[in-house]
Design a protein around this motif. Sequence first.
Motif, PDB file in Angstrom:
ATOM      1  N   UNK A 174       0.824  -1.199   0.000  1.00 54.40           N
ATOM      2  CA  UNK A 174       0.000   0.000   0.000  1.00 54.40           C
ATOM      3  C   UNK A 174       0.866   1.259   0.000  1.00 54.40           C
ATOM      4  N   UNK A 175       1.909   1.276   0.792  1.00 57.57           N
ATOM      5  CA  UNK A 175       2.794   2.441   0.841  1.00 57.57           C
ATOM      6  C   UNK A 175       3.537   2.623  -0.492  1.00 57.57           C
ATOM      7  N   UNK A 176       3.888   1.509  -1.130  1.00 58.89           N
ATOM      8  CA  UNK A 176       4.523   1.588  -2.432  1.00 58.89           C
ATOM      9  C   UNK A 176       3.591   2.252  -3.446  1.00 58.89           C
ATOM     10  N   UNK A 177       2.324   1.828  -3.436  1.00 56.75           N
ATOM     11  CA  UNK A 177       1.351   2.371  -4.380  1.00 56.75           C
ATOM     12  C   UNK A 177       1.063   3.850  -4.093  1.00 56.75           C
ATOM     13  N   UNK A 178       0.925   4.190  -2.824  1.00 54.53           N
ATOM     14  CA  UNK A 178       0.675   5.579  -2.475  1.00 54.53           C
ATOM     15  C   UNK A 178       1.884   6.454  -2.802  1.00 54.53           C
ATOM     16  N   UNK A 179       3.073   5.897  -2.599  1.00 54.69           N
ATOM     17  CA  UNK A 179       4.277   6.631  -2.948  1.00 54.69           C
ATOM     18  C   UNK A 179       4.341   6.921  -4.439  1.00 54.69           C
ATOM     19  N   UNK A 180       3.977   5.933  -5.260  1.00 52.55           N
ATOM     20  CA  UNK A 180       3.945   6.138  -6.708  1.00 52.55           C
ATOM     21  C   UNK A 180       2.936   7.221  -7.075  1.00 52.55           C
ATOM     22  N   UNK A 181       1.794   7.224  -6.409  1.00 51.31           N
ATOM     23  CA  UNK A 181       0.758   8.205  -6.700  1.00 51.31           C
ATOM     24  C   UNK A 181       1.232   9.625  -6.375  1.00 51.31           C
ATOM     25  N   UNK A 182       1.967   9.772  -5.275  1.00 48.96           N
ATOM     26  CA  UNK A 182       2.403  11.111  -4.849  1.00 48.96           C
ATOM     27  C   UNK A 182       3.807  11.462  -5.339  1.00 48.96           C
ATOM     28  N   UNK A 183       4.459  10.530  -6.011  1.00 44.23           N
ATOM     29  CA  UNK A 183       5.802  10.812  -6.503  1.00 44.23           C
ATOM     30  C   UNK A 183       6.852  10.855  -5.422  1.00 44.23           C
ATOM     31  N   UNK A 184       6.689  10.026  -4.385  1.00 43.74           N
ATOM     32  CA  UNK A 184       7.666   9.964  -3.290  1.00 43.74           C
ATOM     33  C   UNK A 184       8.015   8.507  -3.027  1.00 43.74           C
ATOM     34  N   UNK A 185       9.046   8.278  -2.235  1.00 47.60           N
ATOM     35  CA  UNK A 185       9.402   6.924  -1.842  1.00 47.60           C
ATOM     36  C   UNK A 185       8.401   6.388  -0.826  1.00 47.60           C
ATOM     37  N   UNK A 186       8.234   5.075  -0.725  1.00 55.26           N
ATOM     38  CA  UNK A 186       7.319   4.502   0.283  1.00 55.26           C
ATOM     39  C   UNK A 186       7.667   4.932   1.698  1.00 55.26           C
ATOM     40  N   UNK A 187       8.954   5.215   1.935  1.00 59.96           N
ATOM     41  CA  UNK A 187       9.390   5.637   3.273  1.00 59.96           C
ATOM     42  C   UNK A 187       8.844   7.004   3.667  1.00 59.96           C
ATOM     43  N   UNK A 188       8.192   7.693   2.727  1.00 57.33           N
ATOM     44  CA  UNK A 188       7.592   9.003   3.012  1.00 57.33           C
ATOM     45  C   UNK A 188       6.096   8.895   3.285  1.00 57.33           C
ATOM     46  N   UNK A 189       5.596   7.666   3.454  1.00 55.50           N
ATOM     47  CA  UNK A 189       4.162   7.426   3.660  1.00 55.50           C
ATOM     48  C   UNK A 189       3.930   6.673   4.968  1.00 55.50           C
ATOM     49  N   UNK A 190       3.000   7.164   5.782  1.00 58.41           N
ATOM     50  CA  UNK A 190       2.498   6.438   6.955  1.00 58.41           C
ATOM     51  C   UNK A 190       1.006   6.237   6.762  1.00 58.41           C
ATOM     52  N   UNK A 191       0.523   5.026   7.019  1.00 57.22           N
ATOM     53  CA  UNK A 191      -0.886   4.702   6.799  1.00 57.22           C
ATOM     54  C   UNK A 191      -1.531   4.309   8.119  1.00 57.22           C
TER      55      UNK A 191
END
Length: 345
Positions: free
Chosen positions: A63-80
Amino acid sequence: MMLSPSQPQVLATSYHSPQLDVEVKLNTNESPLAPPEGFLLDVAARIRRSSLHRYPDRQASELRQRLGEFHGVDPEAIFVGNGSNEVLQTIFLAYGGPGRTAWVAQPTYGMYAQIAGATRTELIPGQRSDSGQLTEELIASDASLVVVCDPNNPTGMVEPAELRSLPPLRPHQLFIVDRAYHDFDQRQIPEWHGENVAVVRTFSKALSLAGLRLGYVVADPTVIAALYGIVLPYHLSSLSQLVAVSALDWQRELQAMVSLVVTERDAMVSRLAAFGLAPYPSATNFVLVDMGIHDAHEIWNRLVARSILVRDASQWPGVGNALRITIGTPEENARFLSTLEEVLR
């Protein structure tokens, strides 16, 4: 004597919406349309392939990988998390607490004050301009956390785009920017960003998935690492993760109702003004309306008696004699307006 709660003042002022059995429900800013059947079938197929006897992925990697792709950031920049409220609470747990302060300007989303109290973060009451918006000069420079809801709930108004230049000038503060209603804002301007900016988003509004309880934050990886360090293990279920991944596959279909809501919202503002009321300009999926000479709470009661539920905002800090109306289907909106016209007489 039984042990009493440690923070009774928080319990006394908690932010909750009445849940009543009515025919027209326009009080919690949900989507007026359910997700499409194809999406539900996709979710069912994913559930059949899942391993519910195992604990979920603690890091929500896919999920973080997909959200990162959507926002143009690395997965490490996403908390869910489980809704944006849990996301906000986790930020306050990590960066607020005793000895820290949070700047919040009313009127705004009531959960900020509740979460500050629950995490023992001192609240610094902010001020707004005469237009109801924020300015750089009004935002305290000595607060640990600065909370901005853009577009704002409950007014529905957008904040000035120039505020986005403030975080780099104040690296000692963490700016928490709640963008729950981002998709209904028709401005074409850059997103908030910066090392000290945490942009909070949700699946509850434009993605028609309020029942999923899925929120997330886009922030610097050091901020995200702190959030994962403090949150409970396995906090996000396997079901929540797989439904959210499906939602990203179906994002275009799920967001199809946004244009309908925007059209209905603008029509709602015009009709309310024609009634002699004072609706706020809205960039969200709801409209806050000053009821003028009419008692907002009494009008709310009369609407409930006719099986229509909106939000009574008359007791909220900084709001005044007002109701907040979620935009529903064209049929629901028409019934609300005709009923409101009736009770105003």
